[in-house]
Design a protein around this motif. Structure first.
Motif, mmCIF file in Angstrom:
data_model
loop_
_atom_site.group_PDB
_atom_site.id
_atom_site.type_symbol
_atom_site.label_atom_id
_atom_site.label_comp_id
_atom_site.label_asym_id
_atom_site.label_seq_id
_atom_site.Cartn_x
_atom_site.Cartn_y
_atom_site.Cartn_z
ATOM 1 N N MET A 39 69.594 40.721 -52.490
ATOM 2 C CA MET A 39 70.207 39.525 -51.909
ATOM 3 C C MET A 39 69.868 39.418 -50.427
ATOM 4 S SD MET A 39 74.097 39.417 -53.398
ATOM 5 C CE MET A 39 74.485 41.058 -52.718
ATOM 6 N N LYS A 40 69.870 38.182 -49.963
ATOM 7 C CA LYS A 40 69.788 37.910 -48.539
ATOM 8 C C LYS A 40 71.161 37.394 -48.119
ATOM 9 C CE LYS A 40 64.837 36.913 -48.434
ATOM 10 N NZ LYS A 40 64.593 37.360 -49.831
ATOM 11 N N LEU A 41 71.806 38.099 -47.207
ATOM 12 C CA LEU A 41 73.160 37.770 -46.776
ATOM 13 C C LEU A 41 73.107 37.201 -45.371
ATOM 14 C CD1 LEU A 41 74.904 41.029 -48.015
ATOM 15 C CD2 LEU A 41 74.939 38.785 -49.134
ATOM 16 N N ALA A 42 73.706 36.035 -45.202
ATOM 17 C CA ALA A 42 73.614 35.339 -43.924
ATOM 18 C C ALA A 42 74.992 34.952 -43.417
ATOM 19 C CB ALA A 42 72.753 34.084 -44.072
ATOM 20 N N THR A 43 75.142 34.979 -42.099
ATOM 21 C CA THR A 43 76.261 34.319 -41.442
ATOM 22 C C THR A 43 75.740 32.980 -40.939
ATOM 23 O OG1 THR A 43 77.295 36.410 -40.818
ATOM 24 C CG2 THR A 43 77.903 34.472 -39.534
ATOM 25 N N TYR A 44 76.507 31.927 -41.130
ATOM 26 C CA TYR A 44 75.972 30.593 -40.871
ATOM 27 C C TYR A 44 77.077 29.658 -40.387
ATOM 28 C CZ TYR A 44 78.187 29.349 -45.304
ATOM 29 O OH TYR A 44 79.125 29.135 -46.298
ATOM 30 N N GLU A 45 76.634 28.523 -39.880
ATOM 31 C CA GLU A 45 77.541 27.451 -39.502
ATOM 32 C C GLU A 45 77.159 26.202 -40.287
ATOM 33 O OE1 GLU A 45 79.129 26.181 -35.281
ATOM 34 O OE2 GLU A 45 77.176 25.262 -35.654
ATOM 35 N N ALA A 46 78.131 25.576 -40.927
ATOM 36 C CA ALA A 46 77.905 24.341 -41.672
ATOM 37 C C ALA A 46 79.084 23.414 -41.432
ATOM 38 C CB ALA A 46 77.743 24.623 -43.164
ATOM 39 N N ALA A 47 78.793 22.175 -41.099
ATOM 40 C CA ALA A 47 79.827 21.166 -40.848
ATOM 41 C C ALA A 47 80.856 21.657 -39.834
ATOM 42 C CB ALA A 47 80.506 20.772 -42.159
ATOM 43 N N GLY A 77 69.848 26.842 -50.747
ATOM 44 C CA GLY A 77 70.965 26.717 -49.813
ATOM 45 C C GLY A 77 71.722 28.022 -49.707
ATOM 46 N N VAL A 78 72.973 27.943 -49.313
ATOM 47 C CA VAL A 78 73.773 29.143 -49.112
ATOM 48 C C VAL A 78 75.037 29.070 -49.965
ATOM 49 C CG1 VAL A 78 74.991 28.231 -47.091
ATOM 50 C CG2 VAL A 78 74.729 30.692 -47.361
ATOM 51 N N ALA A 123 75.801 27.910 -57.845
ATOM 52 C CA ALA A 123 75.167 26.798 -57.138
ATOM 53 C C ALA A 123 75.499 26.891 -55.650
ATOM 54 C CB ALA A 123 75.659 25.472 -57.703
ATOM 55 N N PRO A 124 74.541 26.581 -54.771
ATOM 56 C CA PRO A 124 74.809 26.642 -53.332
ATOM 57 C C PRO A 124 75.934 25.683 -52.919
ATOM 58 C CG PRO A 124 72.454 26.457 -53.753
ATOM 59 C CD PRO A 124 73.148 26.209 -55.057
ATOM 60 N N ASP A 125 76.710 26.110 -51.934
ATOM 61 C CA ASP A 125 77.765 25.267 -51.378
ATOM 62 C C ASP A 125 77.251 24.394 -50.243
ATOM 63 O OD1 ASP A 125 80.319 26.337 -52.747
ATOM 64 O OD2 ASP A 125 79.310 28.147 -52.050
ATOM 65 N N HIS A 126 76.203 24.863 -49.553
ATOM 66 C CA HIS A 126 75.683 24.122 -48.409
ATOM 67 C C HIS A 126 74.162 24.114 -48.463
ATOM 68 C CE1 HIS A 126 79.688 24.261 -46.577
ATOM 69 N NE2 HIS A 126 79.708 25.560 -46.851
ATOM 70 N N THR A 127 73.598 22.956 -48.219
ATOM 71 C CA THR A 127 72.142 22.846 -48.090
ATOM 72 C C THR A 127 71.732 22.551 -46.651
ATOM 73 O OG1 THR A 127 72.248 20.494 -48.680
ATOM 74 C CG2 THR A 127 71.847 22.078 -50.470
ATOM 75 N N ARG A 128 72.700 22.179 -45.823
ATOM 76 C CA ARG A 128 72.454 21.964 -44.395
ATOM 77 C C ARG A 128 73.324 22.944 -43.616
ATOM 78 N NH1 ARG A 128 70.071 17.111 -43.026
ATOM 79 N NH2 ARG A 128 71.161 17.089 -41.024
ATOM 80 N N PHE A 129 72.684 23.832 -42.897
ATOM 81 C CA PHE A 129 73.415 24.880 -42.186
ATOM 82 C C PHE A 129 72.517 25.465 -41.109
ATOM 83 C CE2 PHE A 129 71.314 26.566 -45.893
ATOM 84 C CZ PHE A 129 70.636 27.677 -45.414
ATOM 85 N N ARG A 130 73.132 26.238 -40.234
ATOM 86 C CA ARG A 130 72.407 26.918 -39.158
ATOM 87 C C ARG A 130 72.726 28.402 -39.229
ATOM 88 N NH1 ARG A 130 73.448 28.241 -33.549
ATOM 89 N NH2 ARG A 130 75.583 27.418 -33.736
ATOM 90 N N LEU A 131 71.688 29.240 -39.231
ATOM 91 C CA LEU A 131 71.891 30.686 -39.279
ATOM 92 C C LEU A 131 72.394 31.196 -37.941
ATOM 93 C CD1 LEU A 131 68.757 31.943 -41.264
ATOM 94 C CD2 LEU A 131 71.085 31.587 -42.115
ATOM 95 N N LEU A 132 73.348 32.124 -38.000
ATOM 96 C CA LEU A 132 73.893 32.803 -36.835
ATOM 97 C C LEU A 132 73.560 34.292 -36.917
ATOM 98 C CD1 LEU A 132 77.438 31.134 -36.905
ATOM 99 C CD2 LEU A 132 75.419 30.356 -35.642
ATOM 100 N N GLY A 182 71.485 35.247 -31.681
ATOM 101 C CA GLY A 182 71.168 35.124 -33.087
ATOM 102 C C GLY A 182 69.791 34.522 -33.301
ATOM 103 N N PRO A 183 69.403 34.291 -34.547
ATOM 104 C CA PRO A 183 68.095 33.699 -34.834
ATOM 105 C C PRO A 183 67.990 32.285 -34.285
ATOM 106 C CG PRO A 183 69.458 33.761 -36.815
ATOM 107 C CD PRO A 183 70.188 34.546 -35.774
ATOM 108 N N ASP A 184 66.820 31.977 -33.712
ATOM 109 C CA ASP A 184 66.529 30.651 -33.155
ATOM 110 C C ASP A 184 67.433 30.276 -31.990
ATOM 111 O OD1 ASP A 184 64.348 29.923 -34.933
ATOM 112 O OD2 ASP A 184 65.867 29.797 -36.502
ATOM 113 N N GLU A 185 68.143 31.247 -31.434
ATOM 114 C CA GLU A 185 68.890 31.035 -30.199
ATOM 115 C C GLU A 185 68.078 31.578 -29.034
ATOM 116 O OE1 GLU A 185 73.506 31.263 -31.792
ATOM 117 O OE2 GLU A 185 72.628 33.012 -30.813
ATOM 118 N N ALA A 186 68.433 31.178 -27.831
ATOM 119 C CA ALA A 186 67.740 31.673 -26.650
ATOM 120 C C ALA A 186 68.116 33.125 -26.377
ATOM 121 C CB ALA A 186 68.081 30.817 -25.440
ATOM 122 N N ILE A 187 67.130 33.903 -25.951
ATOM 123 C CA ILE A 187 67.421 35.185 -25.326
ATOM 124 C C ILE A 187 67.311 34.963 -23.822
ATOM 125 C CG2 ILE A 187 66.798 36.672 -27.250
ATOM 126 C CD1 ILE A 187 64.049 37.072 -25.972
#
Length: 281
Positions: free
Chosen positions: A1-9, A21-22, A53-62, A107-112
């Motif tokens: 599995m791939k386990l992610a922390t994410y933000e959606a809505a 999705g996630v 079934a995925p709960d979210h198809t639009r989200f941002r990984l944290l 996090g991923p795709d955030e600024a360092i």
């Protein structure tokens, strides 16, 4: 599995990342975050929802772990890195260790962030062990059974600040959001135990490349050594070291500057991508 922390809505949660999705595990398991799931030993139960079934198809990984427990880092763990120091030393008998705090990671795709106190901002691509099963004095032969999975890190470093003290590197390794974790945790049952091929690119240029079977201290040996002096708990993480090719080793050095993009990739573990920005004092 791939386990992610994410933000959606506008809501932060965690779950199983799928091609579609996630899948929200917080709702299904009744726990708040990835750390709680690991601490309560629910990783195995989480797998029973993998075909939902995925709960979210639009989200941002944290960051996969918002507040990991103990964070240990191994220094100089690839043979070419040891040779970079040109001090004539033989291969070390024990791993070099230091610690980082959770706030030092984006996090991923955030600024360092490059702090205003230094321009010697450097990158270090690494593979990270995420502990899933607690233990103390764990034999190397059993150590990987204590690993829930893997993620990636850019172990960002302020090179001049690691030389402020005579016997430690803590200062230069813990500036706020100077490093990064992500993009997600790949469970050990999916990824196996390697060897993993690890690369770091800066602005598309390959800077670091090696495989984990060349590490001087294997993942099992690292866990064995660390668990002698401290109990390892679920949610602790261990950064296993970076290959040769960090910016400090070029002549002249290739320090990170705002706008640079650092991309860390490992086979089966995804890609961690971050851009550099200046920290606002």
């Amino acid at each position: 599995m791939k386990l992610a922390t994410y933000e959606a809505a506008g809501h932060r949660s965690f779950g199983i990342l799928t091609p579609g999705g996630v899948i929200d595990l917080a709702r299904r398991l009744g726990v708040a975050d990835m750390e709680a799931m690991l601490a309560q030993g629910l990783l195995g139960h989480a797998g029973s929802f993998a075909n939902d079934a995925p709960d979210h198809t639009r989200f941002r990984l944290l960051k996969p772990l918002h507040h990991p427990g103990k964070c240990f880092c191994v220094g100089v763990n690839y043979p070419d890195r040891n040779a970079e120091y040109k001090d004539g030393s033989t291969l070390p008998k024990y791993a070099s260790l230091f610690q980082r705090v959770p706030e030092s990671f984006s996090g991923p795709d955030e600024a360092i962030l490059r702090p205003p106190e230094s321009t010697q901002f450097d990158y270090e691509g690494e593979i990270v062990l995420v502990i899933g099963t607690p233990g103390r004095r764990i034999p190397a032969a059993d150590a990987m059974h204590h690993v829930a999975g893997y993620t990636l890190a850019n172990e960002g470093t302020l090179r001049d600040w690691i030389r402020h003290g005579k016997f430690n590197v803590t200062q230069g390794k813990n500036f706020y959001r100077s490093g990064a974790l992500g993009p997600y945790i790949t469970t050990r049952d999916e990824a196996g135990d390697g060897p993993f091929h690890l690369t770091t690119h800066v602005n598309g240029e390959l800077r670091q490349e090696d495989t984990t079977d060349r590490m001087m201290f294997s993942m099992g040996k690292i866990i064995e050594y660390v668990s002698i002096f401290t109990p390892l708990a679920a949610g602790d993480i261990i950064l296993t070291g970076t290959p040769t090719g960090a910016g400090a080793r070029f002549d002249p050095p290739k320090w990170l500057v705002p706008g640079d993009e650092v991309v860390v990739t490992a086979t089966g573990l995804g890609t961690l991508r971050n851009r550099v920005a200046d920290e606002t004092p």
